[in-house]
Design a protein around this motif. Sequence first.
Motif, short mmCIF file in Angstrom:
data_model
loop_
_atom_site.label_atom_id
_atom_site.label_comp_id
_atom_site.label_asym_id
_atom_site.label_seq_id
_atom_site.Cartn_x
_atom_site.Cartn_y
_atom_site.Cartn_z
N ARG A 111 -1.19 -0.68 5.61
CA ARG A 111 -0.52 0.06 4.80
C ARG A 111 -0.55 -0.83 3.29
O ARG A 111 -0.65 0.32 1.77
CB ARG A 111 1.19 0.31 4.72
N ASP A 112 0.05 -1.44 2.48
CA ASP A 112 0.18 -2.03 1.86
C ASP A 112 -1.13 -2.24 0.47
O ASP A 112 -1.27 -1.88 -0.13
CB ASP A 112 0.65 -3.80 1.65
N LEU A 142 -1.48 1.49 -0.14
CA LEU A 142 -1.38 1.71 -1.27
C LEU A 142 -1.37 0.99 -2.86
O LEU A 142 -1.53 1.78 -3.65
CB LEU A 142 0.70 1.14 -1.09
N VAL A 189 -7.50 7.52 0.88
CA VAL A 189 -6.47 7.13 -0.54
C VAL A 189 -7.38 6.77 -2.03
O VAL A 189 -7.25 6.93 -3.30
CB VAL A 189 -6.21 5.84 -0.03
N THR A 234 2.65 -2.73 -10.08
CA THR A 234 1.80 -2.13 -8.58
C THR A 234 1.32 -4.00 -8.61
O THR A 234 1.03 -4.51 -7.37
CB THR A 234 0.64 -1.90 -9.02
#
Length: 469
Positions: free
Chosen positions: A252-253, A256, A385, A432
């Motif tokens: 997930r990270d 992202l 993504v 980020t």
Amino acid sequence: MCVSVTFIAIVDGAITTVALPSIARHFQLTTAALDGVVVVYPVCLAMTIPASAWLAERFGAKRVLLTALTVFLGASLLCGAAGDLTELVAFRAAQGLSAGVLFPASAAMLFATFDSTDQVRISRYMIIPQQIAPAAAPILGGLLVDHLSWRWVFYVNLPVGLPAVLFGVLFLARHDGHRPGRFDLIGLLLSAAALGSLMFGICEGPNRGWSSAAVLTALVLGAVLLAAAVAFELRTADALLKLRLFTDRLFRDTNLINLVGLVPILGAMYLGPLFLQQAQGRSALDSGTSTFPEAFGVLLTVQLVGRIYARVGPRVIVGCGLAAVSGVLLLFATCDEHTGLWTFRVYMFLLGIAMGGVFMPTTVASLASVARRDLAQASTLNTVVRQTGGALAPAVVTTVLVLGTPAAAVADPPVTSYQHAYLALAAIAAVTSAFAFTVPDGPARIAASGGTARSSRPAGLRREPEKAA
């Protein structure tokens, strides 16, 4: 094989823009009327991505990859032979539909063939087309349009793609499919409609205005459909998109980071040519040769990253890389109408050095804790993504340029608008970067050092993997 596929798909998505003025003259249209030629590609690409994992699991990665590449090349040939705008848009749609299967299918085959230790080394090869392709596309497109015709921006796919198909037929071992469960038709319809609508809204927002009826409708409809798709997929046993993979924090990270981190990186690549040609009045050739040094910087850094990845870990590498991206973007924010080309080229080279610490580590780390049986699904989600981040980048840049420009000067923004855009991208990269330092990368470091192994690694090539890479 995977290098060729990636190179072809990326170049085709970037090279068409260069040919738009020539296409407009040929069909006796305005360049604005050709908007559909550009937008239909990412929209259709997004619509087929969700089905790619199921297709690879059901029919085998080799068969799906070669079929999609063959369709892509056939559509390229038809695009070059198009007799009017309607045909060209239709054939571009076919290109996008097949490209949506190409990206995740090739990635799934690659990562299923090599274990975690080899993936770091292989990723150093894969970074070559990912960086060379977008940098070379404007130069190649300009040469083809000037010396041949606009049709060759599509025909050029054939000399690269046909040998790749032949190589795949001869040397890729069969990846037999299995029964992945029933086909999730409702999930496909919901996810394809959601991604297609969102991609249209994001791509068209800067051109038509974010408050225009078409853009607002597309974004709202896309958001509603996306929420419905997520709710449905989480309750479905044989989900087309295995969204439960996002419960793994590392997966997930890293995704992202890919989503948000791509905005400043690709945004800078999009903003550079605009600054050189519009703010400074440079030629397209000057622009292409001045942005190209970025690719050399990336290739240089990736070699170092590949050697220290297992010892240092992706968290430190990606965090430092994004921090460096932010710093270089602050340098770009000092550029004005008097900045020399060689100064700009040095900044682009530095940007490439910083970018080299972001792409490869996040891709490898995202799959480090994913089970082998879920690699196709994980590659599909990664592609969704990345494509979304790639669409957001120019949208963010164009929006900042418009917001900082008087209405009368929107077509020709002042230098300060470009500087503000670079500052906005630097801020996104800095945020980020801070998040990247919080990523738990223990599983990625263990996997890269050979501490864990996924079950039964299938042979991906008939020849020894290192020679075939």
